[in-house]
Write a protein that holds these residues in place. Structure first.
Motif, PDB file in Angstrom:
ATOM      1  N   ASP A   1      21.671  44.737  11.840  1.00 16.84           N
ATOM      2  CA  ASP A   1      22.400  43.605  12.410  1.00 16.84           C
ATOM      3  C   ASP A   1      22.619  42.505  11.372  1.00 16.84           C
ATOM      4  OD1 ASP A   1      23.480  42.300  14.902  1.00 16.84           O
ATOM      5  OD2 ASP A   1      21.973  40.804  14.350  1.00 16.84           O
ATOM      6  N   ARG A   2      21.646  42.347  10.463  1.00 12.90           N
ATOM      7  CA  ARG A   2      21.716  41.289   9.445  1.00 12.90           C
ATOM      8  C   ARG A   2      22.448  41.732   8.186  1.00 12.90           C
ATOM      9  NH1 ARG A   2      18.371  40.681   5.283  1.00 12.90           N
ATOM     10  NH2 ARG A   2      16.869  42.107   6.240  1.00 12.90           N
TER      11      ARG A   2
ATOM     12  N   ASN B   1      27.242  44.658  22.760  1.00  9.38           N
ATOM     13  CA  ASN B   1      26.596  44.737  21.456  1.00  9.38           C
ATOM     14  C   ASN B   1      25.282  43.951  21.478  1.00  9.38           C
ATOM     15  OD1 ASN B   1      26.739  45.878  18.912  1.00  9.38           O
ATOM     16  ND2 ASN B   1      27.566  44.036  17.971  1.00  9.38           N
ATOM     17  N   THR B   2      24.370  44.436  22.324  1.00 10.75           N
ATOM     18  CA  THR B   2      23.070  43.777  22.431  1.00 10.75           C
ATOM     19  C   THR B   2      22.043  44.794  22.899  1.00 10.75           C
ATOM     20  OG1 THR B   2      21.939  41.805  23.248  1.00 10.75           O
ATOM     21  CG2 THR B   2      23.206  43.040  24.866  1.00 10.75           C
TER      22      THR B   2
ATOM     23  N   ARG C   1      18.248  44.297  18.502  1.00  9.96           N
ATOM     24  CA  ARG C   1      19.194  43.270  18.072  1.00  9.96           C
ATOM     25  C   ARG C   1      18.766  41.881  18.542  1.00  9.96           C
ATOM     26  NH1 ARG C   1      24.328  44.524  16.152  1.00  9.96           N
ATOM     27  NH2 ARG C   1      24.272  46.573  17.149  1.00  9.96           N
ATOM     28  N   ILE C   2      18.334  41.751  19.798  1.00  9.53           N
ATOM     29  CA  ILE C   2      17.906  40.451  20.310  1.00  9.53           C
ATOM     30  C   ILE C   2      16.612  40.004  19.634  1.00  9.53           C
ATOM     31  CG2 ILE C   2      16.947  39.300  22.357  1.00  9.53           C
ATOM     32  CD1 ILE C   2      19.956  39.291  22.319  1.00  9.53           C
ATOM     33  N   THR C   3      15.719  40.948  19.361  1.00  7.19           N
ATOM     34  CA  THR C   3      14.489  40.587  18.645  1.00  7.19           C
ATOM     35  C   THR C   3      14.817  40.017  17.276  1.00  7.19           C
ATOM     36  OG1 THR C   3      13.183  42.276  19.778  1.00  7.19           O
ATOM     37  CG2 THR C   3      12.321  41.458  17.692  1.00  7.19           C
ATOM     38  N   GLU C   4      15.638  40.717  16.518  1.00  6.04           N
ATOM     39  CA  GLU C   4      15.947  40.275  15.156  1.00  6.04           C
ATOM     40  C   GLU C   4      16.744  38.982  15.139  1.00  6.04           C
ATOM     41  OE1 GLU C   4      15.870  44.630  12.907  1.00  6.04           O
ATOM     42  OE2 GLU C   4      17.765  43.528  13.058  1.00  6.04           O
ATOM     43  N   ARG C   5      17.587  38.775  16.137  1.00  4.34           N
ATOM     44  CA  ARG C   5      18.404  37.559  16.157  1.00  4.34           C
ATOM     45  C   ARG C   5      17.651  36.337  16.667  1.00  4.34           C
ATOM     46  NH1 ARG C   5      24.523  39.178  18.275  1.00  4.34           N
ATOM     47  NH2 ARG C   5      25.050  40.511  16.495  1.00  4.34           N
ATOM     48  N   HIS C   6      16.758  36.544  17.634  1.00  2.00           N
ATOM     49  CA  HIS C   6      16.186  35.389  18.323  1.00  2.00           C
ATOM     50  C   HIS C   6      14.666  35.374  18.451  1.00  2.00           C
ATOM     51  CE1 HIS C   6      20.222  34.137  19.482  1.00  2.00           C
ATOM     52  NE2 HIS C   6      20.445  35.358  19.950  1.00  2.00           N
TER      53      HIS C   6
ATOM     54  N   ALA D   1      18.591  33.440  23.388  1.00  2.00           N
ATOM     55  CA  ALA D   1      18.762  34.867  23.659  1.00  2.00           C
ATOM     56  C   ALA D   1      19.479  35.070  24.989  1.00  2.00           C
ATOM     57  CB  ALA D   1      17.407  35.571  23.665  1.00  2.00           C
TER      58      ALA D   1
ATOM     59  N   GLU E   1      23.187  34.252  24.845  1.00  2.47           N
ATOM     60  CA  GLU E   1      23.978  35.309  24.207  1.00  2.47           C
ATOM     61  C   GLU E   1      24.225  36.468  25.169  1.00  2.47           C
ATOM     62  OE1 GLU E   1      23.369  38.523  20.617  1.00  2.47           O
ATOM     63  OE2 GLU E   1      22.936  36.414  20.204  1.00  2.47           O
TER      64      GLU E   1
END
Length: 343
Positions: free
Chosen positions: A49-50, A183-184, A188-193, A206, A209
């Motif tokens: 994701d990053r 797209n979640t 993905r949610i862990t890495e983003r938030h 989170a 989003e």
């Protein structure tokens, strides 16, 4: 009878199903007779994701398991060709710029090319798989086979496949009528938030989003039309195990389990706000899922709450959910049925 191998390679987990496809019973339905199931948490989508690329170590972890799967298929006498084996790669592989390295590695190890499927195809396969099990609304199988149709289906069902990188929502009766891939997911949610824990600010970001994505999904899929909400995959089976108070993973108890919305949301809330020590004590939660389960439970709680709100507005509030352990993996397997036998 045809022996097949199905591989589902997601953002967090890779799984293998070897089964015989048979047509039997009074309904003449195509059925899967499972011979072997394997599941490994490899976190293929680590950092994708990053960075937009597969991490080299994650790639090697995954390919090592693929080589194990190839040996299993050979031992169980599955021909490793396109007619008998299908390898489906989903969200993380769709996003990775260096997916060609992965494709080549799988081909070298397994002898077949992996399919990097679209979100729509992923949704279709998930829906097909959901019809095969105890929670599917089709004819329930027994220990000798799982039905692939023939049940009395009359009301729209919303199937939700909550993965590590994407979440598919599919509405249909006996076949998909509309679908949307969000797209979640848990990784993905862990890495983003939530990489640094579930703080009030991180929780709010989170949820905001996920709610925005659900708004988009609702433009494509009429969430308010759902008469039945069926949840698939690891996060939802974990939430179900928690809600049931299980001490360990119990396939028979989880598959087809019907839970009240209140019970599901309470379990999600408890998981989102759980401590590391609590997660380690849960025998149904694999180590590789402990760091992302809070995010997965958060996504599931938002989906359930939105479906309840939309069905209430439509005049028939949803009060229950059902969990199916038959999912995209089973859908991949039955898609290999010879012409004229596909479910």
């Amino acid at each position: 009878m045809t022996r097949v191998a199905a591989v589902d390679c997601g953002t967090n987990t890779i799984r293998l199903l070897v089964a015989d496809i048979v047509r039997d019973g009074p309904d003449g339905a195509v059925r899967l007779r499972p011979l072997h199931r394997s599941s490994s948490i490899v976190r293929l989508g680590q950092g994708v994701d990053r960075t937009g690329r597969f991490d080299a170590e994650a790639l090697e972890r995954t390919l090592a398991v693929v080589r194990e799967y190839a040996a299993t298929c050979t031992a169980l006498q599955v021909p490793l060709d396109a007619a008998h084996a299908r390898f489906v790669a989903t969200s993380a592989t769709r996003d990775a710029e260096n997916r060609d390295e992965f494709v080549a590695g799988v081909h070298d190890a397994l002898g077949i090319l992996p399919e990097v499927v679209t979100g729509q195809e992923e949704a279709r396969l998930s829906f097909a798989g959901s019809l095969l099990g105890a929670g599917g609304g089709a004819v329930a199988g027994d220990e000798d086979g799982e039905a692939a149709g023939g049940g009395a289906l009359s009301s729209p069902r919303l199937v939700v496949d909550l993965g590590g990188g994407s979440t598919e929502l599919v509405l249909g009766v006996a076949a998909p009528q509309s679908a949307y891939s969000m797209n979640t997911g848990s990784v993905r949610i862990t890495e983003r938030h939530l990489a640094d824990g579930v703080t009030p600010a991180a929780d709010a970001a989170a949820r905001a989003e996920v709610r925005a994505l659900l708004d988009r999904a609702a433009d494509a899929v009429d969430l308010g039309a759902a008469a039945r909400l069926v949840g698939l995959a690891g996060t939802i089976s974990t939430v179900t195990a928690h809600a049931l108070g299980l001490e360990s993973f119990d396939r028979e108890a989880i598959d087809g389990a019907e839970l009240s919305v209140e019970r599901v949301l309470a379990a999600c809330d408890a998981i989102v706000h759980s401590t590391a020590a609590q997660r380690e004590s849960w025998g149904y939660l694999l180590p590789g899922r402990r760091d992302v389960i809070a995010a997965g439970a958060l996504v599931w709680s938002e989906v359930v709450a939105r479906v309840v709100a939309d069905t209430t507005a439509a005049g028939h509030p949803l009060t229950m959910t059902v969990t199916s352990l038959s999912d995209i993996l089973d859908g991949i397997a039955v898609s290999l049925a010879p012409a004229g036998e596909a479910a």
